[in-house]
Design a protein around this motif. Structure first.
Motif, PDB file in Angstrom:
ATOM      1  N   LYS A 258     -16.013  82.227  -0.474  1.00  0.00           N
ATOM      2  CA  LYS A 258     -16.944  81.113  -0.608  1.00  0.00           C
ATOM      3  C   LYS A 258     -16.856  80.198   0.604  1.00  0.00           C
ATOM      4  CE  LYS A 258     -18.689  81.721  -4.799  1.00  0.00           C
ATOM      5  NZ  LYS A 258     -18.531  83.169  -4.895  1.00  0.00           N
ATOM      6  N   ILE A 259     -17.863  79.353   0.712  1.00  0.00           N
ATOM      7  CA  ILE A 259     -17.846  78.364   1.789  1.00  0.00           C
ATOM      8  C   ILE A 259     -17.980  76.975   1.169  1.00  0.00           C
ATOM      9  CG2 ILE A 259     -20.350  78.552   2.265  1.00  0.00           C
ATOM     10  CD1 ILE A 259     -19.530  78.256   5.277  1.00  0.00           C
ATOM     11  N   GLN A 297     -15.603  73.602   5.867  1.00  0.00           N
ATOM     12  CA  GLN A 297     -15.880  74.161   7.195  1.00  0.00           C
ATOM     13  C   GLN A 297     -16.832  73.271   7.987  1.00  0.00           C
ATOM     14  OE1 GLN A 297     -16.283  78.329   7.666  1.00  0.00           O
ATOM     15  NE2 GLN A 297     -15.539  78.838   5.637  1.00  0.00           N
ATOM     16  N   TRP A 343     -15.225  81.144  18.520  1.00  0.00           N
ATOM     17  CA  TRP A 343     -16.004  80.055  17.915  1.00  0.00           C
ATOM     18  C   TRP A 343     -16.004  78.837  18.843  1.00  0.00           C
ATOM     19  CZ3 TRP A 343     -14.522  75.069  16.521  1.00  0.00           C
ATOM     20  CH2 TRP A 343     -15.478  74.328  15.807  1.00  0.00           C
ATOM     21  N   ALA A 346     -18.077  79.367  21.954  1.00  0.00           N
ATOM     22  CA  ALA A 346     -19.506  79.331  21.679  1.00  0.00           C
ATOM     23  C   ALA A 346     -19.970  77.894  21.479  1.00  0.00           C
ATOM     24  CB  ALA A 346     -19.825  80.176  20.451  1.00  0.00           C
ATOM     25  N   LEU A 378     -25.720  74.475   7.378  1.00  0.00           N
ATOM     26  CA  LEU A 378     -24.320  74.769   7.151  1.00  0.00           C
ATOM     27  C   LEU A 378     -23.866  75.721   8.232  1.00  0.00           C
ATOM     28  CD1 LEU A 378     -22.114  74.318   5.061  1.00  0.00           C
ATOM     29  CD2 LEU A 378     -22.993  76.262   3.797  1.00  0.00           C
ATOM     30  N   SER A 379     -22.819  75.355   8.973  1.00  0.00           N
ATOM     31  CA  SER A 379     -22.361  76.337   9.949  1.00  0.00           C
ATOM     32  C   SER A 379     -20.897  76.642   9.713  1.00  0.00           C
ATOM     33  CB  SER A 379     -22.608  75.846  11.374  1.00  0.00           C
ATOM     34  OG  SER A 379     -22.146  74.536  11.504  1.00  0.00           O
ATOM     35  N   PRO A 380     -20.591  77.907   9.551  1.00  0.00           N
ATOM     36  CA  PRO A 380     -19.208  78.281   9.325  1.00  0.00           C
ATOM     37  C   PRO A 380     -18.413  78.012  10.585  1.00  0.00           C
ATOM     38  CG  PRO A 380     -20.529  80.235   9.673  1.00  0.00           C
ATOM     39  CD  PRO A 380     -21.469  79.079   9.672  1.00  0.00           C
ATOM     40  N   CYS A 381     -17.147  77.648  10.427  1.00  0.00           N
ATOM     41  CA  CYS A 381     -16.327  77.331  11.590  1.00  0.00           C
ATOM     42  C   CYS A 381     -15.461  78.547  11.922  1.00  0.00           C
ATOM     43  CB  CYS A 381     -15.474  76.116  11.289  1.00  0.00           C
ATOM     44  SG  CYS A 381     -14.315  76.426   9.969  1.00  0.00           S
ATOM     45  N   GLY A 382     -14.563  78.376  12.857  1.00  0.00           N
ATOM     46  CA  GLY A 382     -13.680  79.479  13.238  1.00  0.00           C
ATOM     47  C   GLY A 382     -12.448  79.558  12.359  1.00  0.00           C
ATOM     48  N   LEU A 383     -12.381  78.752  11.294  1.00  0.00           N
ATOM     49  CA  LEU A 383     -11.212  78.622  10.409  1.00  0.00           C
ATOM     50  C   LEU A 383      -9.971  78.193  11.195  1.00  0.00           C
ATOM     51  CD1 LEU A 383     -11.688  81.644   7.961  1.00  0.00           C
ATOM     52  CD2 LEU A 383     -12.579  79.332   7.792  1.00  0.00           C
ATOM     53  N   TYR A 405     -27.824  79.863   0.917  1.00  0.00           N
ATOM     54  CA  TYR A 405     -26.430  80.284   0.746  1.00  0.00           C
ATOM     55  C   TYR A 405     -25.938  80.080  -0.683  1.00  0.00           C
ATOM     56  CZ  TYR A 405     -27.290  79.808   5.650  1.00  0.00           C
ATOM     57  OH  TYR A 405     -27.861  79.916   6.886  1.00  0.00           O
ATOM     58  N   PHE A 408     -22.893  81.551  -2.108  1.00  0.00           N
ATOM     59  CA  PHE A 408     -21.618  81.386  -1.409  1.00  0.00           C
ATOM     60  C   PHE A 408     -21.091  79.962  -1.431  1.00  0.00           C
ATOM     61  CE2 PHE A 408     -24.104  84.772   0.553  1.00  0.00           C
ATOM     62  CZ  PHE A 408     -23.289  85.837   0.214  1.00  0.00           C
TER      63      PHE A 408
END
Lengths: 482, 364
Positions: A258-259, A297, A343, A346, A378-383, A405, A408
């Protein structure tokens, strides 16, 4: 060498063992995990099922909860050898900072003390006695809830202790339990079963903690084919592979990746409050290095407060830096470092093309905050302690972009005034968010939390009803009938 | 220095046959100066890292552009519309394709041919083959005008292939019959044969041959070149399996099964000296140098430790000669070992990772 698992009735010499090696700096730990032959799987499944039928069914939920409470109390007791072992070995296995593991364990285990267990039950059952015996129903007749005789848990991930959630949920509905250890943290679940064995050996005989290599089709089919209900955790690809092997008559409860994200209202952004809010937000990011489904995130930050979203990103960066000193991030594998770096690279490059973006990070790469003036969803990060901060005009503006989403979305950590909180909760719930909590609490859901919007216990049981007609008809056959 | 002058210097540099540290440094600084002056996004990038004409003293100081930047920025010294040749990445992850602009292919082609002759055309019995009969397992340049690999293979065929060399992939797909015919003919004539193409195409061919129960024992000196790797597979195992299967299917010893490692973002390729053992050792010619770094700190890792590869390819003069890859590698005697992608880590927790998120975002 640590031996993982819990195999009631099987002698350790009779099963195969495979060694998983964990390294942290100069320290290594070998963990032997059991590898069972198909006949042993059959034997173990039958034993757990039979024991659950005869023993667990005969106990009341209150008695089972009391046993769990005693086991949890031992794990909360810092002088207890099990607790000491957990504090010593879990940082080594998972790589997390020892102090973070210690604090995390205490916070997490508190969720399973006696009074908290009652919350789990009360959340799902208006009348908990329905788990022990037939209870009158509002519509007439009687009903009793039965857990599965054989409940299989396929655990995944490296957050210490996580298997406890579903394991305990299963025990509370009197399910015979088989759990598959996650290779990334194969110790905790087996320890818990062994502590239960010291308190109530008969109860521990209703539990088997096993292991097989992810994707081992033979072992997986053997177990999946024997369970009444399967609870599985993992990425969607892994879950899909499992689902394909679960017989159609078996209930399958998947928990995918999940996010989660955070929201900060302008009402939280005055000079007096913003610092504390950023500290809590940073704590949610740092805790377990964002490995949990509830880890944020992205943060959506509202414009128009005394502290601008850009300045908030700076506060957050400062707090992450400070937390890095207190709870250092776990050492990353080259693959994970590569993910973080790509990440970060970028995000940095986007900044060259677009001056409304910025990347804040320490030179060693132990954390990073990417800021954007115009949040593009929503942008996922590099964790591993990387996060995006996006400015929005109104927090509500961020909601429509979340809709794709839906499947998720999970937790939203929120800092907003009550009226905003409820207005946003409605909108967020409608696009699929299942949990709103305070910032700083994102990684510590409360007891009885409806994980991914589902019921911990209710999803596991089936109801057996005695309809009013049966009851009335029975009357005719009573010896006291006239 | 003008671009024309730089191109001339580079051609001479390649022709020189070797370069010591000092010569490489001199050329690298000239290329960096050219890029810094003509390439505005690169200049911004370098300046942000406090690397300017004044501070860059050695090729190691030249800031390496992450390959992802080729997707977001137009990295070209010459305006893109003045560059007749554009190579693009396949753009698998985000749908955005990274681009390398080439105002001329003179340097690219020279880099390719000099290096290819040395690394692929060596005759095991001494000297070099002038030409070999080739089968190309990849589409033509006409079919894929923006593929650097299509250009590379076309160049291999035109410069080093005999007149009867041919493509084994057509508009209709893999030409299995054509391949069988070519391979059988090589067996009959005893002339060494060369099979070149994308690794996955080679796998397709092997599958097709296996289906028909065919295998070959190609004449001595025959060789195979594969490139591109095997995405999504356990790399070390796959490589081991792949090369033993190659050898068994075509009867080519593993030391003549050569893997080429190249990228759209470069103008020079790396080769190994066969794959008797995997992972093999890869190396490049004197106009490219590689470093192995920790991707998070940018520091070089101790020799022998795993890190991410940075390549300094002087032939890639128009875009950015220093690039930071996403490939994990380790420096060893004579070159480096390639260990696959550096961000292919299995998710450790249940937090959704970028790749899954993008997959979800793409789904209807």
């Amino acid at each position: 060498m640590e031996r993982a698992g819990h195999l009631p009735g099987l002698s350790a010499d009779a099963v195969g063992w495979r060694t998983l090696t964990f390294r942290r700096g100069a320290e290594t730990l070998d963990v032997a995990v059991p590898v069972l032959a198909e006949a042993q799987i059959a034997e173990l499944a039958t034993r757990v099922r039979t024991n659950a039928r005869t023993y667990l069914r005969s106990r009341t939920v209150a008695e089972i909860a009391a046993t769990i409470d005693r086991a949890v109390a031992r794990l909360l007791d810092r002088d207890d050898p099990w607790r000491q072992k957990a504090e010593r070995l879990l940082p080594l296995v998972t790589g997390y900072d020892a102090e973070m593991v210690r604090l995390g364990l205490t916070g997490y285990l508190k969720t399973f003390r006696g009074p908290e267990l009652r919350k789990f039950i009360a959340e799902d059952f208006a009348n908990p006695a329905v788990l022990d015996d037939f209870q009158p129903m509002p519509k007439g007749g009687f009903a009793r809830a039965f857990g599965p005789e054989l409940l299989l848990h396929v655990w995944a991930g490296n957050v210490p202790g996580l298997p406890l959630w579903s394991l305990i949920s299963g025990l509370l509905v009197k399910a015979g339990t088989v759990g598959k250890l996650p290779s990334a943290e194969p110790l905790f679940a087996g320890w818990f079963a062994q502590i239960l064995a010291e308190i109530d050996p008969e109860l521990a005989d209703c539990i088997a903690i096993v292991w097989w290599k992810g994707g081992d089709e033979v072992a997986e089919r053997a177990w999946l084919g024997r369970a009444d209900t399967v609870v599985a955790y993992g990425g969607n690809d892994a879950l899909e592979a499992i689902r394909a092997r679960v017989p159609i008559t078996t209930r399958f409860l998947p928990y995918g990746h999940k996010i989660s994200f955070g929201m900060v209202s302008r009402s939280a952004l005055d000079a007096g409050k913003a610092g504390a809010v950023a500290r809590q937000a940073a704590y949610d990011v740092a805790r377990y290095d964002q490995q949990g489904c509830y880890s944020p995130q992205t943060f959506f930050v509202e414009r128009g407060g005394r502290v601008s979203p850009r300045a908030f990103a700076g506060y957050l960066a400062h707090e992450l830096d400070a937390l890095g000193g207190k709870f250092p991030r776990r050492p990353l594998s080259m693959g994970e470092a590569g993910s973080v770096a790509s990440w970060r690279n970028a995000e940095e490059t986007k900044g060259f093309a677009d001056p409304s973006r910025a990347l804040l990070g320490d030179p060693a790469g132990s954390w990073a905050v990417a800021y954007t003036d115009a949040a593009d969803g929503l942008s996922p990060c590099g964790l591993n302690r990387t996060v995006t901060v996006g400015a929005v005009g109104r927090l509500a503006d961020a909601v429509p972009g979340l809709a794709p989403y839906r499947a998720f979305l999970q937790t939203v950590g929120i800092a907003a005034a009550p009226e905003e909180l409820f207005a946003l909760a409605g909108a967020l719930g409608a696009v699929g968010v299942t949990r709103l909590c305070a910032l700083g609490r994102m990684t510590a859901p409360e007891a009885g939390w409806h994980h991914d919007g589902r019921f911990n216990l209710l999803d596991l049981v089936t109801m057996t009803e005695i309809e009013g007609s049966a009851e009335r008809a029975a009357d005719i056959f009573a010896p006291y009938t006239d | 220095m003008t671009e024309a002058q730089l191109v001339e210097d580079l051609l001479a540099f390649i022709a020189a046959g070797e370069a010591d540290e000092e010569a490489f440094n001199r050329m690298a600084l000239a290329v960096f100066a050219h890029q810094f002056e003509t390439n505005a996004p690169y200049r911004r990038f370098a300046t942000q890292r406090a690397r300017t004409l004044r501070t860059v003293k050695s090729w190691r100081d030249v800031p390496a552009v992450p390959i992802s930047a080729f997707k977001d920025l137009t990295l070209s010294g010459r305006p893109p519309e003045e560059c007749p040749h554009v190579f693009m990445t396949s753009g698998t992850t985000k749908g955005v394709r990274g681009k390398s602009h080439h105002p001329t292919l003179a340097v690219y082609d020279r880099s390719m041919t000099v290096n290819f002759r040395r690394r692929f055309m060596a005759n095991p019995y001494g000297g070099n083959f002038e030409r070999l009969r080739m089968g190309i397992l990849f589409p033509t340049e006409q079919a894929m005008p923006n593929s650097s690999l299509a250009h590379y293979l076309a160049l291999a065929k035109s410069e080093f292939g005999t007149a009867d060399s041919r493509y084994l992939i057509t508009d209709a797909g893999l030409d299995v019959d054509g391949a069988i015919e070519a391979l059988s003919r090589a067996e009959t004539t005893g002339e060494p044969y060369a099979l070149l193409g994308a690794s996955f195409s080679v796998v397709h061919l092997m599958d097709a041959l296996a289906e028909r129960g065919r295998s070959f024992v190609l004449p001595a000196g025959s060789r195979i070149l594969d490139t591109g790797g095997f995405k999504g597979q356990s790399r070390e195992m796959a490589a081991e399996e792949f090369y033993s299967r190659l050898s068994a299917t075509f009867g080519v010893p593993r030391r003549l099964c050569i893997n080429m490692y190249g990228m759209t973002e470069l103008s020079t390729q790396f080769y190994d000296d066969g794959n008797e053992t995997c992972p093999s050792v890869k190396s490049g010619p004197h106009w490219i140098r590689s470093r192995v770094i920790n991707p998070l700190t940018g520091q070089e890792v101790p020799r022998g430790s795993v890190g991410v590869l940075v390549h300094h390819d002087l032939a890639h003069f128009n875009c950015a000669s220093a690039i930071l890859t996403e490939d994990a590698g380790v420096e060893v005697e004579g070159g480096f070992q390639l260990l696959g992608r550096a961000d292919g880590a299995d998710a450790k927790g249940c937090s959704m990772a970028v790749e899954d998120f993008l997959k979800a975002a793409r789904a209807p």
